[in-house]
Design an enzyme around this catalytic site. Structure first.
Site, PDB file in Angstrom:
ATOM      1  N   ASP A   1       5.822   4.751   5.023  1.00 15.95           N
ATOM      2  CA  ASP A   1       6.680   3.784   5.722  1.00 15.95           C
ATOM      3  C   ASP A   1       6.700   2.418   5.036  1.00 15.95           C
ATOM      4  O   ASP A   1       7.285   1.476   5.552  1.00 15.95           O
ATOM      5  CB  ASP A   1       6.278   3.660   7.200  1.00 15.95           C
ATOM      6  CG  ASP A   1       4.888   3.074   7.384  1.00 15.95           C
ATOM      7  OD1 ASP A   1       3.942   3.573   6.741  1.00 15.95           O
ATOM      8  OD2 ASP A   1       4.748   2.107   8.166  1.00 15.95           O
ATOM      9  N   HIS A   2       6.070   2.327   3.862  1.00 12.74           N
ATOM     10  CA  HIS A   2       6.130   1.082   3.077  1.00 12.74           C
ATOM     11  C   HIS A   2       6.750   1.291   1.692  1.00 12.74           C
ATOM     12  O   HIS A   2       7.035   0.327   0.996  1.00 12.74           O
ATOM     13  CB  HIS A   2       4.733   0.464   2.953  1.00 12.74           C
ATOM     14  CG  HIS A   2       4.204   0.035   4.290  1.00 12.74           C
ATOM     15  ND1 HIS A   2       4.153  -1.279   4.692  1.00 12.74           N
ATOM     16  CD2 HIS A   2       3.770   0.776   5.345  1.00 12.74           C
ATOM     17  CE1 HIS A   2       3.688  -1.340   5.937  1.00 12.74           C
ATOM     18  NE2 HIS A   2       3.452  -0.110   6.347  1.00 12.74           N
TER      19      HIS A   2
ATOM     20  N   HIS B   1       1.373   3.926   1.896  1.00 11.62           N
ATOM     21  CA  HIS B   1       1.925   4.698   3.024  1.00 11.62           C
ATOM     22  C   HIS B   1       3.445   4.801   2.935  1.00 11.62           C
ATOM     23  O   HIS B   1       4.135   3.864   2.539  1.00 11.62           O
ATOM     24  CB  HIS B   1       1.511   4.083   4.363  1.00 11.62           C
ATOM     25  CG  HIS B   1       0.082   4.373   4.722  1.00 11.62           C
ATOM     26  ND1 HIS B   1      -0.624   3.642   5.640  1.00 11.62           N
ATOM     27  CD2 HIS B   1      -0.768   5.327   4.266  1.00 11.62           C
ATOM     28  CE1 HIS B   1      -1.855   4.137   5.751  1.00 11.62           C
ATOM     29  NE2 HIS B   1      -1.968   5.149   4.921  1.00 11.62           N
TER      30      HIS B   1
ATOM     31  N   ASP C   1      -0.275  -3.934   6.239  1.00  9.40           N
ATOM     32  CA  ASP C   1      -0.890  -3.343   7.430  1.00  9.40           C
ATOM     33  C   ASP C   1      -2.372  -3.703   7.525  1.00  9.40           C
ATOM     34  O   ASP C   1      -3.171  -2.964   8.107  1.00  9.40           O
ATOM     35  CB  ASP C   1      -0.740  -1.815   7.413  1.00  9.40           C
ATOM     36  CG  ASP C   1       0.680  -1.374   7.727  1.00  9.40           C
ATOM     37  OD1 ASP C   1       1.549  -2.241   7.978  1.00  9.40           O
ATOM     38  OD2 ASP C   1       0.924  -0.149   7.706  1.00  9.40           O
TER      39      ASP C   1
ATOM     40  N   HIS D   1      -7.381  -0.503   5.580  1.00  9.92           N
ATOM     41  CA  HIS D   1      -6.291   0.355   6.073  1.00  9.92           C
ATOM     42  C   HIS D   1      -6.062   1.474   5.058  1.00  9.92           C
ATOM     43  O   HIS D   1      -5.998   2.654   5.407  1.00  9.92           O
ATOM     44  CB  HIS D   1      -5.051  -0.495   6.266  1.00  9.92           C
ATOM     45  CG  HIS D   1      -3.849   0.261   6.720  1.00  9.92           C
ATOM     46  ND1 HIS D   1      -3.737   0.818   7.968  1.00  9.92           N
ATOM     47  CD2 HIS D   1      -2.687   0.550   6.084  1.00  9.92           C
ATOM     48  CE1 HIS D   1      -2.564   1.428   8.077  1.00  9.92           C
ATOM     49  NE2 HIS D   1      -1.910   1.287   6.948  1.00  9.92           N
TER      50      HIS D   1
ATOM     51  N   HIS E   1       4.507  -4.571  10.724  1.00 10.48           N
ATOM     52  CA  HIS E   1       4.982  -3.894  11.938  1.00 10.48           C
ATOM     53  C   HIS E   1       5.117  -4.851  13.114  1.00 10.48           C
ATOM     54  O   HIS E   1       4.399  -5.841  13.200  1.00 10.48           O
ATOM     55  CB  HIS E   1       4.006  -2.783  12.352  1.00 10.48           C
ATOM     56  CG  HIS E   1       3.957  -1.627  11.409  1.00 10.48           C
ATOM     57  ND1 HIS E   1       4.730  -0.503  11.563  1.00 10.48           N
ATOM     58  CD2 HIS E   1       3.227  -1.427  10.286  1.00 10.48           C
ATOM     59  CE1 HIS E   1       4.473   0.349  10.579  1.00 10.48           C
ATOM     60  NE2 HIS E   1       3.560  -0.188   9.787  1.00 10.48           N
TER      61      HIS E   1
ATOM     62  N   HIS F   1       0.845  -1.198   0.000  1.00  9.83           N
ATOM     63  CA  HIS F   1       0.000   0.000   0.000  1.00  9.83           C
ATOM     64  C   HIS F   1       0.881   1.249   0.000  1.00  9.83           C
ATOM     65  O   HIS F   1       2.093   1.170   0.140  1.00  9.83           O
ATOM     66  CB  HIS F   1      -0.985   0.000   1.170  1.00  9.83           C
ATOM     67  CG  HIS F   1      -0.364   0.126   2.534  1.00  9.83           C
ATOM     68  ND1 HIS F   1       0.426  -0.862   3.091  1.00  9.83           N
ATOM     69  CD2 HIS F   1      -0.418   1.119   3.466  1.00  9.83           C
ATOM     70  CE1 HIS F   1       0.814  -0.489   4.300  1.00  9.83           C
ATOM     71  NE2 HIS F   1       0.333   0.718   4.546  1.00  9.83           N
TER      72      HIS F   1
END
Ligand code: ZN
Ligand code: FE
Length: 256
Positions: free
Chosen positions: A60-61, A58, A134, A115, A172, A56
C-alpha cells in the site's frame, strides 16, 4: 525554500502526499499507494512528478510506482537500500542519514526500523517537515511487524527528538481510532481530550487530521511517551523501563 504540499486520500485509508518546490518546480510523491489519485493531484496543480520517495516496502506504499512511471518515465524512485529487493525499481538506494533533495528543499533520511526492518523517514529540517510513513501516526504508531518491539521504541524516540514545531505527515488516516485507544489509557489527559474534539470535527467534515505537529504528539500520543510518569501511572507501569512500557502499549493496541 518555499514549498507547497498536497495531501489527499488513496485506497481505503492511505494518504498520498506531494511535496512541491516553488523555486524549481520539482515535485516528489511520498510513497505511491495508488497511481490514479496521485496523477489527478499532479494534473490538478499543473505539477510534473520528478521523484518518488518510498518509506517502506508494503504494497500500500509502492503499488502505484509503475502507474506513475508510465506517465512520468523520468521520475526517480528513491527508497531504503535494505528493502530494495522487495520494492524493486529503486533508482536510488538510501541509508541512514543520507541526504535527499527535492529541488532546493534539502532533506535527510532517518532510519526507523520497527514497522518494517528497513523503514525510513524523510526529514526536511529547514522546511520543518517529517514524512514518517507507517512509523509514527497521529496519536499512534505503526504495528511492529519485522523487529523486536524495543527497536520500534528507539525509532520513535529518535523522531521525538526533532523540533516540536515539525509538521508530521504520516501514511494513514487512523487518528480517530488511535485517539480512542489513547483516551482509554489516559481519560484525564486534557490535551488529548481537546485534540480528540478537533479530530472528530475534522473527520465529520471529511477533512484530514494530517498533518499534526510533533508538539501535538508529544502532548497526546501515548506511543511517544512510554517514559512519561503520567502515562506510566495511568497504564499501571510506574518506574518500568520505557521499552517495556512501549511494548505493553503496542501489544494492548494490537489486541484492541
Ligand atoms: Zn506499512
Ligand atoms: Fe501502510
Amino acid at each position: 525554500m518555499a514549498h507547497e504540499i498536497a495531501i489527499f486520500p488513496c485506497l481505503s485509508d492511505n494518504y498520498g502526499v506531494l511535496l512541491h518546490d516553488d523555486a524549481t518546480g520539482t515535485t516528489a510523491a511520498i510513497d505511491a499507494p495508488e497511481a490514479e489519485p496521485i496523477l489527478a493531484a499532479l494534473a490538478g496543480r499543473g505539477w510534473v512528478l520528478s521523484d518518488i520517495l518510498v518509506t517502506h516496502h508494503h504494497k500500500d506504499h509502492v503499488q502505484g510506482i509503475d502507474g506513475l512511471r508510465q506517465r512520468y518515465p523520468q521520475a526517480r524512485v528513491s527508497g531504503p537500500a535494505a528493502e530494495a529487493a522487495k520494492i524493486g525499481a529503486l533508482d536510488v538506494r538510501l541509508g541512514d542519514n543520507d541526504a535527499v533533495s527535492v529541488g532546493t528543499l534539502k532533506g535527510q533520511v532517518l532510519s526507523t526500523p520497527g514497522h518494517t526492518a528497513g523503514h525510513i523517514c524523510y526529514y526536511f529540517a529547514d522546511a520543518g517537515l517529517l514524512f514518517a510513513g507507517d512509523t509514527l501516526f497521529a496519536l499512534g504508531c505503526g504495528r511492529v511487524f519485522e523487529t523486536p518491539l524495543p527497536v520500534m521504541w528507539h525509532s520513535l524516540a529518535r523522531l521525538r527528538g526533532l523540533p516540536p514545531a515539525t509538521k508530521l505527515y504520516c501514511g494513514h488516516e487512523y487518528t480517530l481510532n488511535n485517539g480512542r485507544f489513547a483516551l482509554g489509557i489516559e481519560p484525564n489527559n486534557a490535551a488529548l481530550q481537546q485534540r480528540m474534539q478537533v479530530v472528530a470535527a475534522l473527520r465529520a467534515a471529511g477533512k484530514p487530521t494530517v498533518p499534526s505537529t510533533l508538539a501535538d504528539e508529544l502532548a497526546t500520543n501515548p506511543f511517544l511517551r512510554a517514559d512519561d510518569p503520567g502515562l506510566q501511572r495511568a497504564f499501571n507501569m510506574t518506574g518500568a523501563p520505557p521499552a517495556d512500557v512501549f511494548a505493553a502499549l503496542r501489544s494492548a493496541k494490537d489486541r484492541a
